[in-house]
Design a protein around this motif. Structure first.
Motif, mmCIF file in Angstrom:
data_model
loop_
_atom_site.group_PDB
_atom_site.id
_atom_site.type_symbol
_atom_site.label_atom_id
_atom_site.label_comp_id
_atom_site.label_asym_id
_atom_site.label_seq_id
_atom_site.Cartn_x
_atom_site.Cartn_y
_atom_site.Cartn_z
ATOM 1 N N LEU A 24 0.819 -1.207 0.000
ATOM 2 C CA LEU A 24 0.000 0.000 0.000
ATOM 3 C C LEU A 24 0.859 1.265 0.000
ATOM 4 O O LEU A 24 0.538 2.240 -0.680
ATOM 5 N N ALA A 25 1.946 1.250 0.749
ATOM 6 C CA ALA A 25 2.807 2.431 0.852
ATOM 7 C C ALA A 25 3.349 2.830 -0.510
ATOM 8 O O ALA A 25 3.436 4.019 -0.842
ATOM 9 N N GLU A 26 3.702 1.850 -1.305
ATOM 10 C CA GLU A 26 4.244 2.140 -2.634
ATOM 11 C C GLU A 26 3.221 2.885 -3.488
ATOM 12 O O GLU A 26 3.561 3.820 -4.209
ATOM 13 N N GLN A 27 1.966 2.465 -3.405
ATOM 14 C CA GLN A 27 0.919 3.124 -4.191
ATOM 15 C C GLN A 27 0.563 4.499 -3.630
ATOM 16 O O GLN A 27 0.386 5.464 -4.371
ATOM 17 N N ILE A 28 0.479 4.596 -2.302
ATOM 18 C CA ILE A 28 0.078 5.842 -1.656
ATOM 19 C C ILE A 28 1.093 6.959 -1.907
ATOM 20 O O ILE A 28 0.734 8.122 -2.090
ATOM 21 N N ALA A 29 2.363 6.601 -1.942
ATOM 22 C CA ALA A 29 3.425 7.599 -2.089
ATOM 23 C C ALA A 29 3.337 8.345 -3.415
ATOM 24 O O ALA A 29 3.746 9.508 -3.510
ATOM 25 N N GLU A 30 2.793 7.707 -4.433
ATOM 26 C CA GLU A 30 2.779 8.301 -5.766
ATOM 27 C C GLU A 30 2.068 9.656 -5.810
ATOM 28 O O GLU A 30 2.498 10.565 -6.492
ATOM 29 N N GLY A 31 0.972 9.794 -5.095
ATOM 30 C CA GLY A 31 0.212 11.037 -5.158
ATOM 31 C C GLY A 31 0.339 11.926 -3.948
ATOM 32 O O GLY A 31 -0.402 12.909 -3.817
ATOM 33 N N ALA A 32 1.273 11.607 -3.045
ATOM 34 C CA ALA A 32 1.368 12.329 -1.773
ATOM 35 C C ALA A 32 1.649 13.819 -1.961
ATOM 36 O O ALA A 32 1.015 14.670 -1.336
ATOM 37 N N SER A 33 2.606 14.151 -2.811
ATOM 38 C CA SER A 33 2.971 15.550 -3.001
ATOM 39 C C SER A 33 1.821 16.343 -3.602
ATOM 40 O O SER A 33 1.534 17.467 -3.175
ATOM 41 N N LEU A 34 1.149 15.775 -4.591
ATOM 42 C CA LEU A 34 0.041 16.473 -5.244
ATOM 43 C C LEU A 34 -1.136 16.657 -4.285
ATOM 44 O O LEU A 34 -1.773 17.716 -4.272
ATOM 45 N N ARG A 35 -1.421 15.642 -3.476
ATOM 46 C CA ARG A 35 -2.506 15.784 -2.493
ATOM 47 C C ARG A 35 -2.189 16.896 -1.509
ATOM 48 O O ARG A 35 -3.062 17.683 -1.138
ATOM 49 N N ASP A 36 -0.933 16.978 -1.100
ATOM 50 C CA ASP A 36 -0.526 18.040 -0.180
ATOM 51 C C ASP A 36 -0.687 19.408 -0.836
ATOM 52 O O ASP A 36 -1.252 20.324 -0.236
ATOM 53 N N ALA A 37 -0.220 19.535 -2.062
ATOM 54 C CA ALA A 37 -0.266 20.820 -2.758
ATOM 55 C C ALA A 37 -1.702 21.304 -2.959
ATOM 56 O O ALA A 37 -1.989 22.499 -2.855
ATOM 57 N N ASN A 38 -2.612 20.373 -3.230
ATOM 58 C CA ASN A 38 -4.008 20.733 -3.526
ATOM 59 C C ASN A 38 -4.948 20.568 -2.340
ATOM 60 O O ASN A 38 -6.146 20.803 -2.477
ATOM 61 N N ARG A 39 -4.404 20.165 -1.189
ATOM 62 C CA ARG A 39 -5.239 19.880 -0.010
ATOM 63 C C ARG A 39 -6.355 18.885 -0.358
ATOM 64 O O ARG A 39 -7.524 19.066 0.012
#
Length: 409
Positions: free
Chosen positions: A33-48
């Motif tokens: 799961l961590a491998e998949q979750i990491a992919e969008g982490a930065s974008l989710r942070d940037a866009n809240r």
């Protein structure tokens, strides 16, 4: 088998939720799961962006039920395994790593003071993928009257109702049930569980902190919300006698900080070895050969390994309290977790700061969003102040005073 794909296929079918049976399966699931979750982490942070799909994925994976006792169908994993899962999720996305903390806190609360009927009711639903959010922190200022700052459990002719307002309700917007701290007419503290669609309950997506942007830690308003008596637990009883709830809760918070530190150091290595330029006076051809950068990188690795070791030691001490928590053993566990939390907190802040320093001016560009690691670390550290942990540790070592029985120590 593609574990992640299987989880995605099942995420809308509670009957197909995976049941994790062992510590090894829990860790394998967390890695996938961590491998998949990491992919969008930065974008989710940037866009809240709230990680609704990711939390559904985690729920259907069975990972949120791994602390349920075996006699209720869970894996009842060790505290050490649980801490490792927390690190993996938080390294991938620290906002997602923080969301399960209150869910796991509720599972432990049910184990400690729930009735057999309450445990059966909620554990069965959690095994089917249900998530428990929280409404714990009171709103208001220190100048508010105590009465106005307490969410109340009110007994009426037609049953129990909740009146009040809560802040920092992490994960509530993505949960099925909300665990609410309430006080009755005698000022006794309870934990009441209400479904998110309960009449009179309003959840606000108003969390706008600089870090941990995707935790959904907004405000909850309880306007005469009905709650069943069988969904109310005598929470205050947990701290009337020694129990492991405090260090158990802090263990996961510590894992979040270790995860943030690991994520920052991973990005530091990537950026310094592929994009950063050496300082002109270093004499090095590559930034990764700059002797001063090597010094800092080496020191950070030492601190990381020390934090991981302290976290593991603390986890073993927390595990020893599962069936019995005598006062001295509880104090030792609380101290062990506090020490790990102190080091992990300082490391997360230092590593996330050194990342930008060693990577150079280019790393400050918004397109890389590397500052999220520091923002996440700094925001999460405000959950409970490390300076008070230092004071508690000092009082324990100098004056043999046992740490207080609280959820934050």
């Amino acid at each position: 088998m593609n574990m992640v794909s299987e989880f995605e296929d099942n995420q809308h079918h509670a009957s197909k939720t995976v049941i994790i049976r062992s510590d090894q399966q829990a860790l394998e699931t967390a890695h996938a799961l961590a491998e998949q979750i990491a992919e969008g982490a930065s974008l989710r942070d940037a866009n809240r962006t709230l990680p609704r799909a990711e939390m559904n994925l985690i729920s259907r994976s069975g990972l949120l039920a791994i602390t349920i006792p075996k006699d209720h169908g869970g894996a009842d994993v060790s505290a050490n395994t649980l801490a490792k899962v927390g690190v993996l999720l938080s390294e991938a996305d620290s906002s997602i790593g923080q969301i399960p903390q209150n869910h796991l806190y509720s599972i432990e609360t049910l184990r400690l003071v729930g009735t057999a009927k309450q445990r059966e009711f909620f554990y069965r639903r959690i095994l089917q993928g249900a998530r428990l959010g929280n409404a714990v922190a009171e709103t208001g200022t220190p100048t508010s009257t105590a009465k106005h700052r307490k969410t109340r459990l009110i007994e009426t002719a037609d049953g129990l109702h909740i009146q009040g307002k809560k802040a920092y309700c992490t994960g509530a917007l993505m949960s099925d049930w909300i665990a609410v701290f309430v006080k009755d007419a005698q000022d006794y503290q309870h934990m009441a569980y209400v479904p998110v669609d309960a009449k009179g309950l309003t959840l606000y997506d108003d969390w706008d902190a600089m870090g941990q942007r995707s935790t959904g830690s907004g405000t909850a308003l309880f306007d005469d919300v009905p709650v069943l008596a069988e969904h109310v637990l005598p929470f205050q009883r947990i701290f009337d006698e020694p129990s492991r709830l405090g260090p158990f809760a802090q263990l996961w918070h510590t894992s979040i900080q270790v995860g943030i530190a690991r994520a920052a150091l991973k990005d530091l290595k990537c950026f310094v070895t592929t994009k950063a330029r050496p300082w002109i006076d270093s004499g090095a051809e590559r930034a990764s050969d700059d002797v001063l950068s090597l010094f800092d990188a080496g020191a950070l690795q030492v601190d990381l390994h020390a934090a991981e070791a302290l976290l593991e030691e603390a986890a073993y001490r927390v595990e020893d309290l599962k069936s019995n928590a005598p006062a001295e053993a509880l104090a030792t566990a609380s101290v062990a977790v506090a020490q790990a939390k102190v080091l992990a907190t300082e490391l997360a802040l230092k590593a996330s700061s050194k990342l930008v320093e060693l990577a150079g001016a280019q790393s400050s560009l918004a397109q890389y969003n590397l500052d999220r690691h520091w923002r996440n670390a700094r925001t999460h550290t405000l959950h409970d102040p490390v300076r008070w942990k230092f004071a508690t540790l000092g009082d324990y070592y100098l004056n043999d005073k046992l740490p207080p029985r609280r959820g934050y120590i």
